[in-house]
Write a protein that holds these residues in place. Structure first.
Motif, PDB file in Angstrom:
ATOM      1  N   GLU B  16       0.867  -1.169   0.000  1.00  0.00           N
ATOM      2  CA  GLU B  16       0.000   0.000   0.000  1.00  0.00           C
ATOM      3  C   GLU B  16       0.901   1.214   0.000  1.00  0.00           C
ATOM      4  OE1 GLU B  16      -3.247   0.500  -0.006  1.00  0.00           O
ATOM      5  OE2 GLU B  16      -3.690  -1.609  -0.272  1.00  0.00           O
ATOM      6  N   VAL B  17       0.640   2.114  -0.875  1.00  0.00           N
ATOM      7  CA  VAL B  17       1.474   3.292  -0.968  1.00  0.00           C
ATOM      8  C   VAL B  17       0.614   4.519  -0.764  1.00  0.00           C
ATOM      9  CG1 VAL B  17       3.021   4.617  -2.409  1.00  0.00           C
ATOM     10  CG2 VAL B  17       3.012   2.132  -2.537  1.00  0.00           C
ATOM     11  N   LEU B  18       0.979   5.275   0.214  1.00  0.00           N
ATOM     12  CA  LEU B  18       0.291   6.528   0.467  1.00  0.00           C
ATOM     13  C   LEU B  18      -1.211   6.315   0.567  1.00  0.00           C
ATOM     14  CD1 LEU B  18       2.339   8.781  -1.922  1.00  0.00           C
ATOM     15  CD2 LEU B  18       2.567   8.556   0.532  1.00  0.00           C
ATOM     16  N   SER B  19      -1.572   5.244   1.193  1.00  0.00           N
ATOM     17  CA  SER B  19      -2.980   4.975   1.333  1.00  0.00           C
ATOM     18  C   SER B  19      -3.330   4.891   2.808  1.00  0.00           C
ATOM     19  CB  SER B  19      -3.341   3.659   0.650  1.00  0.00           C
ATOM     20  OG  SER B  19      -2.620   2.600   1.244  1.00  0.00           O
ATOM     21  N   VAL B  20      -4.574   5.080   3.073  1.00  0.00           N
ATOM     22  CA  VAL B  20      -5.048   4.983   4.441  1.00  0.00           C
ATOM     23  C   VAL B  20      -5.658   3.607   4.629  1.00  0.00           C
ATOM     24  CG1 VAL B  20      -6.610   5.950   6.147  1.00  0.00           C
ATOM     25  CG2 VAL B  20      -5.515   7.439   4.470  1.00  0.00           C
TER      26      VAL B  20
END
Lengths: 146, 509
Positions: B16-20
């Motif tokens: 997950e990249v730059l995800s909440v």
């Protein structure tokens, strides 16, 4: 690449607000205090590239865990602006158990490594990589925790 | 990072990249520490006490000066110390160390360094100062294999470094990052642990009359800039992993009149999402001598080992211009346009329409995590008027690992060569007209870059940069009139250079 947008964690649930005395020196009766917030369950990731943090500036809700992920090919570190090098950070972390003492030395942050920290105190956290930058220049970043 | 890694083809990343997302376990140790602290807080139940806030909230601490452990210069008496003048700071006459002089300097000041050995890691954060050695060969910054950079310019615009040597640093000899306007002139970088001359995320600069040897990455590097508006001129790079490397740089990025020899690989512009501002594009490489880049006993990063035996190798670069170079004696290609396979990328390939985005613009884009590995093809590059000989796999070559070569837009014209891959490459891919599948047989004698992986497995391994064999350090010409020439800060505007007037240089031994 996607369109430009700003990721903001807004669904914070503050489960507890604890106020305590929390000076760097616990023996100091005049120590300053820090307001901490329980984890809100949110986790965000900041990419650590060669030689940039992406995103450069980030705003999160207090109680969010931030994972810094070294996705580059080089060693990096993450130092609060008040710290000058790895040794200073290691000394800080050894002496200051407060939640605002944070960061990771380059020896523990080689490519593929991650480092996480729970930002449970509101504030602005300026940080940088001492190998590839300086406070506010080169490889640096800002986290606004509110 | 592998140029091509078949075992990683199709590699899927679930990061997950730059995800909440909901919290999960992570390898970071600080989380546990923070939680422990929080539990401690809860147990204490100290009640409501006004808090002091965040230590790190608004700090603007002065940048670290790293180590400034200048010994007195090793030579007995500086013999060419310049007289004190307004705006001129002499080392060691006025200031014992270079760092002290830098810290005292204001914009426009000239720091003159007398001959001697300075065991310093100098950091510069003041705009528009000039740091100059009085003699290139005897003003030596020596890191003693412990200090990181000879001189590091961080966010300070217009800083010029002139006429000195930096050696034995664990990172770089000379390093600019995050600046607008830089100049390096008459610099020697010798046996440094990362790069010789390293320019990152900086625009508007010139590296001239300089030399880099003995680094595992590149003797000279310019990366993460578009448009770079930068010039490398009269540089000699040898006995490095790579002669030149430029990741995600380009846009008025000019490399001319230079020599790249005796490295593992010569000139290697390249793309990848491990740095920002991809892809590498619009680098102009004209009038250089590129030869004997098969050197087996250098320090070398993995990419240098993989690229070994190539003269000019565009690894995933686009819209480059490679003209009028003389390139000879390489085990693989003289000039090769090949793909770069990024096994664990951080973003998807940018659309062609995004190639014109400036670096500043692209930095603000949020990445879109791809499902698997990325193949950065070399595209739309012009290879024209070069003179090549004795490049054993092919003098000129283009390859991919899945894309149809005629779709990539690379063209070859007017080169003097004997061999190509595929065969008849100039007929298959002429400049000035659309390429066609029907132009001929694109598979005859084509370049199989996958085999390079096998070669890399058996290639001579990297040699420790601290102990790698280097020839005696040459004695270089110094900057003329170093003691008296006025100090001029670096301009962010490139000097005019007549590229059309550059001819193929004569061969040298």
């Amino acid at each position: 690449m996607g369109s430009m947008k700003t990721l903001r964690v807004s669904s914070i649930v503050v489960s507890a607000v604890l106020l305590m005395s929390c000076g760097a020196d616990s023996q100091d009766s005049e120590a300053t205090s820090i307001a901490t917030v329980a984890p809100n369950g949110e986790v965000i990731t900041i990419q650590v590239l060669d030689n940039s943090y992406r995103p450069l500036d980030f705003e999160i809700a207090v109680g969010t865990e931030v994972i810094f992920d070294n996705r580059g090919r080089n060693d990096h570190n993450i130092l609060p602006d008040t710290i000058t090098d790895d040794a200073g950070l290691i000394a800080l972390l050894a002496s200051d158990p407060s939640p605002t003492a944070w960061g990771v030395a380059s020896t523990d942050f080689v490519p593929g490594d991650t480092y996480s920290h729970l930002f449970n105190v509101a504030g602005t956290y300026n940080y940088y990589c001492s190998i590839h930058g300086a406070p506010g220049a080169g490889m640096y970043g800002t986290l606004v925790v509110s | 990072m592998a140029l091509l890694a078949p075992e990683c083809m199709g590699l899927s990343s679930s990061r997950e990249v730059l995800s909440v997302k909901k919290k999960k376990n992570s390898r970071g140790g600080n989380m546990k520490r923070s939680m422990s602290a929080l539990i401690g807080v809860m147990l204490l139940g100290a009640g409501l006490v006004a808090c002091g806030g965040d230590d790190s909230a608004t700090t603007t601490a002065a940048p670290s000066t790293d180590v400034a452990t200048s010994d007195a210069p090793a030579t007995d008496e500086p013999s060419t110390d310049a007289p004190s003048t307004e705006g001129v700071l002499n080392v060691p006459a006025d200031y014992a160390t270079i760092q002290e002089a830098v810290d005292a300097a204001v914009e426009g000041d000239l720091i003159l360094i007398a001959p001697g050995t300075y065991n310093e890691a100098v950091q510069v954060t003041t705009n528009n100062i000039i740091i100059r050695g009085l003699d290139r060969n005897t003003v030596i910054l020596d890191g003693n294999f412990e200090l990181d950079n000879g001189i590091r310019v961080v966010g300070a615009n217009g800083v010029a470094l002139e006429n000195m040597t930096a050696m034995n640093y664990t990172k770089n000899g000379f390093f600019w990052t995050g600046v607008t306007g830089y100049r390096g002139d008459y610099l020697t970088a010798w046996r440094n642990g990362d790069y010789g001359v390293y320019v990152f995320d900086s625009v508007g600069g010139v590296i001239d009359n300089s030399y880099g040897a003995g680094s595992p990455d590149a003797g000279v590097y310019v990366g993460q800039c578009y448009p770079c508006d930068s010039l490398i001129n009269h540089f000699t790079s040898e006995f490095n992993g790579l002669g030149y490397s430029g990741t995600n740089s380009g846009g008025n990025m000019i490399i001319v009149n230079s020599i790249f020899r005796h490295n593992r690989a010569g000139v290697v512009p390249n793309s990848g999402s491990y740095e920002l501002c991809y892809p590498e594009r619009k680098t102009t490489i004209i009038g250089n001598l590129v030869y004997d880049n098969n050197q087996p006993d250098t320090p070398a990063i993995d990419v240098a080992i993989l690229a070994m035996g190539n003269g000019i190798l565009s690894a995933g670069g686009v819209q480059n211009i490679i003209e009028r170079n003389r390139v000879w004696n390489h085990n693989k290609t003289g000039i090769g346009l090949v793909p770069f396979l990024e096994e664990d990328p951080n973003d998807s390939l940018p659309e062609k329409s995004a190639w014109e985005s400036t670096c500043a613009e692209s930095k603000n884009l949020m990445p879109v995590q791809p499902d698997g590995a990325l193949l950065w093809d070399s595209q739309d590059t012009t290879v024209r008027g070069n003179v090549l000989e004795d490049n054993r796999r092919a003098d000129i070559a283009v390859g991919s690992a899945g894309s149809d070569l005629w779709t990539l837009g690379n063209c070859f014209e007017g080169n003097t060569f004997t061999t190509s891959a595929p065969l008849d490459l100039e007929k298959l891919a002429p400049c000035g007209s659309p390429l066609s599948k029907d132009a001929g047989d694109w598979t005859a004698g084509d370049l199989n870059v996958i085999t390079w992986l096998v070669d890399a497995e058996t290639a001579p391994p990297s040699v420790d940069w601290k102990t790698a064999t280097l020839p005696d350090m040459p004695v270089f010409d110094s900057m003329p009139d170093a003691a008296t020439a006025p100090g001029v800060p670096a301009s962010a505007t490139l000097p005019t250079i007549d590229l059309d007037a550059i001819t193929v240089p004569d061969k040298i031994d």
